[in-house]
Design an enzyme around this catalytic site. Structure first.
Site, PDB file in Angstrom:
ATOM      1  N   LYS A 200       5.328   5.346   2.317  1.00 27.82           N
ATOM      2  CA  LYS A 200       4.387   4.273   2.638  1.00 27.82           C
ATOM      3  C   LYS A 200       3.293   4.856   3.527  1.00 27.82           C
ATOM      4  O   LYS A 200       3.567   5.396   4.591  1.00 27.82           O
ATOM      5  CB  LYS A 200       5.106   3.134   3.352  1.00 27.82           C
ATOM      6  CG  LYS A 200       4.172   2.020   3.773  1.00 27.82           C
ATOM      7  CD  LYS A 200       4.927   0.829   4.302  1.00 27.82           C
ATOM      8  CE  LYS A 200       3.969  -0.240   4.788  1.00 27.82           C
ATOM      9  NZ  LYS A 200       4.666  -1.429   5.275  1.00 27.82           N
ATOM     10  N   ARG A 210      -1.993  -8.712   6.066  1.00 30.26           N
ATOM     11  CA  ARG A 210      -1.807  -9.007   7.493  1.00 30.26           C
ATOM     12  C   ARG A 210      -2.448 -10.349   7.833  1.00 30.26           C
ATOM     13  O   ARG A 210      -2.007 -11.044   8.754  1.00 30.26           O
ATOM     14  CB  ARG A 210      -2.375  -7.853   8.333  1.00 30.26           C
ATOM     15  CG  ARG A 210      -1.601  -6.563   8.072  1.00 30.26           C
ATOM     16  CD  ARG A 210      -2.235  -5.360   8.737  1.00 30.26           C
ATOM     17  NE  ARG A 210      -1.521  -4.126   8.381  1.00 30.26           N
ATOM     18  CZ  ARG A 210      -1.951  -2.912   8.683  1.00 30.26           C
ATOM     19  NH1 ARG A 210      -3.071  -2.759   9.362  1.00 30.26           N
ATOM     20  NH2 ARG A 210      -1.252  -1.858   8.322  1.00 30.26           N
ATOM     21  N   LYS A 222      -1.099   2.095  12.604  1.00 30.72           N
ATOM     22  CA  LYS A 222       0.284   2.414  12.245  1.00 30.72           C
ATOM     23  C   LYS A 222       0.478   3.893  11.907  1.00 30.72           C
ATOM     24  O   LYS A 222       1.466   4.264  11.272  1.00 30.72           O
ATOM     25  CB  LYS A 222       0.733   1.503  11.091  1.00 30.72           C
ATOM     26  CG  LYS A 222       0.666   0.005  11.455  1.00 30.72           C
ATOM     27  CD  LYS A 222       1.423  -0.895  10.471  1.00 30.72           C
ATOM     28  CE  LYS A 222       1.435  -2.348  10.953  1.00 30.72           C
ATOM     29  NZ  LYS A 222       2.251  -3.220  10.081  1.00 30.72           N
ATOM     30  N   GLU A 238      10.075  12.548   2.566  1.00 31.34           N
ATOM     31  CA  GLU A 238      10.495  11.196   2.947  1.00 31.34           C
ATOM     32  C   GLU A 238      11.404  10.591   1.876  1.00 31.34           C
ATOM     33  O   GLU A 238      12.418   9.959   2.171  1.00 31.34           O
ATOM     34  CB  GLU A 238       9.270  10.284   3.137  1.00 31.34           C
ATOM     35  CG  GLU A 238       8.514  10.488   4.445  1.00 31.34           C
ATOM     36  CD  GLU A 238       9.215   9.834   5.634  1.00 31.34           C
ATOM     37  OE1 GLU A 238      10.338   9.320   5.471  1.00 31.34           O
ATOM     38  OE2 GLU A 238       8.637   9.842   6.735  1.00 31.34           O
ATOM     39  N   LYS A 253       3.624   3.391  -1.912  1.00 31.05           N
ATOM     40  CA  LYS A 253       2.723   2.304  -1.541  1.00 31.05           C
ATOM     41  C   LYS A 253       1.544   2.838  -0.761  1.00 31.05           C
ATOM     42  O   LYS A 253       1.755   3.668   0.125  1.00 31.05           O
ATOM     43  CB  LYS A 253       3.523   1.311  -0.679  1.00 31.05           C
ATOM     44  CG  LYS A 253       2.793   0.098  -0.241  1.00 31.05           C
ATOM     45  CD  LYS A 253       3.685  -0.721   0.650  1.00 31.05           C
ATOM     46  CE  LYS A 253       2.843  -1.843   1.214  1.00 31.05           C
ATOM     47  NZ  LYS A 253       3.501  -2.539   2.286  1.00 31.05           N
ATOM     48  N   SER A 279      -2.185  -5.868  -1.310  1.00 33.27           N
ATOM     49  CA  SER A 279      -3.106  -6.986  -1.109  1.00 33.27           C
ATOM     50  C   SER A 279      -4.578  -6.598  -1.233  1.00 33.27           C
ATOM     51  O   SER A 279      -5.364  -7.330  -1.831  1.00 33.27           O
ATOM     52  CB  SER A 279      -2.840  -7.615   0.263  1.00 33.27           C
ATOM     53  OG  SER A 279      -2.989  -6.647   1.290  1.00 33.27           O
ATOM     54  N   TYR A 318       0.827  -9.187  -6.717  1.00 33.95           N
ATOM     55  CA  TYR A 318       0.452 -10.593  -6.548  1.00 33.95           C
ATOM     56  C   TYR A 318      -0.042 -11.170  -7.875  1.00 33.95           C
ATOM     57  O   TYR A 318      -0.241 -12.373  -7.982  1.00 33.95           O
ATOM     58  CB  TYR A 318      -0.622 -10.714  -5.450  1.00 33.95           C
ATOM     59  CG  TYR A 318      -0.136 -10.121  -4.148  1.00 33.95           C
ATOM     60  CD1 TYR A 318       0.760 -10.819  -3.344  1.00 33.95           C
ATOM     61  CD2 TYR A 318      -0.503  -8.826  -3.755  1.00 33.95           C
ATOM     62  CE1 TYR A 318       1.264 -10.264  -2.176  1.00 33.95           C
ATOM     63  CE2 TYR A 318      -0.010  -8.251  -2.592  1.00 33.95           C
ATOM     64  CZ  TYR A 318       0.872  -8.980  -1.810  1.00 33.95           C
ATOM     65  OH  TYR A 318       1.377  -8.414  -0.666  1.00 33.95           O
TER      66      TYR A 318
HETATM   67  C1  PBG Z   1       4.881  -4.672   6.737  1.00 36.18           C
HETATM   68  C2  PBG Z   1       4.358  -4.649   5.351  1.00 36.18           C
HETATM   69  C3  PBG Z   1       3.020  -4.485   5.010  1.00 36.18           C
HETATM   70  C4  PBG Z   1       2.945  -4.627   3.638  1.00 36.18           C
HETATM   71  C5  PBG Z   1       4.234  -4.852   3.166  1.00 36.18           C
HETATM   72  N1  PBG Z   1       5.102  -4.854   4.243  1.00 36.18           N
HETATM   73  C6  PBG Z   1       1.836  -4.288   5.869  1.00 36.18           C
HETATM   74  C7  PBG Z   1       1.802  -3.184   6.818  1.00 36.18           C
HETATM   75  O1  PBG Z   1       2.566  -2.226   6.745  1.00 36.18           O
HETATM   76  O2  PBG Z   1       0.967  -3.258   7.706  1.00 36.18           O
HETATM   77  C8  PBG Z   1       1.658  -4.563   2.864  1.00 36.18           C
HETATM   78  C9  PBG Z   1       1.614  -5.315   1.582  1.00 36.18           C
HETATM   79  C10 PBG Z   1       0.259  -5.556   1.034  1.00 36.18           C
HETATM   80  O3  PBG Z   1      -0.775  -5.120   1.577  1.00 36.18           O
HETATM   81  O4  PBG Z   1       0.205  -6.227  -0.001  1.00 36.18           O
HETATM   82  N2  PBG Z   1       5.987  -3.967   7.030  1.00 36.18           N
END
Ligand code: PBG
Length: 328
Positions: A200, A210, A222, A238, A253, A279, A318
């Protein structure tokens, strides 16, 4: 090339593209409704639905409406969801994340009661559950690792007790997959699987999510736990660690910008590979389509198909409902 050479072309790949029937016959990769997972946002209250401002066509639902939504998903052939919750309250210790009466736990029970065969996956991370918006516990501006893992274990076990089929740790703390596997096994949940967000990345494509979960980080970013977008060897490491620790499915991701990572993962490991069409990717397609700049449906279907071609077995999107309707 001389005129004669041109007239003697033996290999004419266009022969296989001449008609739709031929194109269909030789298509190498196919998207099916079985590949799709719908991320579902749930919030406290009853009889409520809110559209996410930066994700037109995506909603937060109170649990009663989420159940109805799941029935609709099921009727469309979508057999898996990933639950994300907005808690009643955010606390610095994130304890609402493992409250047996919490939003996710109640959501799982309500959905299982009405749509029992739906595969329910649950997000395991602390970002919506603390005021800081970080995936782990925070002390003096530092995201704590081992202390966070302990809370994630409690969270995963409470989801399992409520009836989750799979837990999906999305936090990127070190060692959490092994610890969660052990915690699940020790509490009699050896059948509950783990889909690990293994590679990720620290991505700006998560912005609208968010917004949906009211979970933007309140300080910093992050990058001390999510991966640097410039790296690919690190992703292999990982993923390997998560498989060794007990992940059943691994995820890469975000989606489209990271297909090389999906491809490398699929070539190298023998576990199902998931991808998250996140998203920001969804929002970009929606925004361009709203201006009439692209054909939304075609861009959506092409994006999802290309994820399959790159090697993804499972796609979180989505667009799951729209894609399922189109696939009918
Ligand atoms: C949080 C999480 C995130 C997403 C899935 N789980 C956001 C982040 O890590 O800040 C993102 C999903 C998306 O953008 O559709 N643990």
């Amino acid at each position: 090339m001389s005129q004669i050479d041109l007239l003697n072309i033996v290999h004419r790949p266009r022969r296989l593209r001449r008609t739709a029937a031929l194109r269909n016959l030789v298509q190498e990769n196919t998207l099916t409704v079985n590949d799709l997972v719908f991320p579902l946002f749930i919030m406290p209250g009853t009889n409520g639905v809110e559209e996410v401002a930066s994700m037109p066509g995506s909603f937060r639902y109170t649990i009663d409406n989420a159940v109805r939504e799941c029935q609709e998903l099921w009727d469309l052939g979508i057999q898996a969801i990933d639950l994300f919750g907005i808690p009643e309250q955010k606390t610095e210790d994130g304890s609402e994340a493992y409250n047996d009466k919490g939003i996710i736990q109640e959501g799982i029970r309500a959905i299982k009661a009405k749509v029992p065969d739906m595969c329910i996956m649950t997000d395991v991370a602390l970002d919506p559950f603390t005021p800081f918006g970080h995936d782990g516990l925070v002390k003096d501006g530092i995201i704590l690792n081992d202390e966070t893992v302990e809370v994630l274990c409690k969270m995963a076990v409470s989801h399992a007790e409520a009836g989750a089929d799979f837990v999906s740790p999305s936090d990127m703390m070190d060692g959490r997959i092994g610890a969660i596997r052990e915690a699940l096994d020790d509490t009699g949940h050896s059948d509950v699987g783990i889909l690990s967000y293994a590679a990720k990345y620290a991505s700006s494509f998560y912005g609208p999510f968010r917004d949906a979960l009211h979970s933007a980080p309140q300080f910093g970013d992050k990058t001390t736990y999510q991966m640097n977008p410039g790296n690919t060897d690190e992703a292999m490491k990982e993923i390997e660690l998560d498989i060794i620790e007990g992940a059943d499915i691994v995820m890469v991701k975000p989606g489209l910008a990271y297909l090389d990572i999906v491809h490398r993962t699929k070539e190298r490991f023998d576990v199902p590979v998931a991808i998250y069409h996140v998203s920001g990717e969804y929002a970009m397609v929606k925004a361009a389509a709203a201006r009439g700049w692209i054909d939304e449906e075609r861009v959506m279907m092409e994006s999802l198909l290309c994820m399959k071609r790159a090697g993804a077995d499972i796609i979180f999107t989505y667009y799951a409902k729209e894609a399922a309707k189109k696939l009918r």
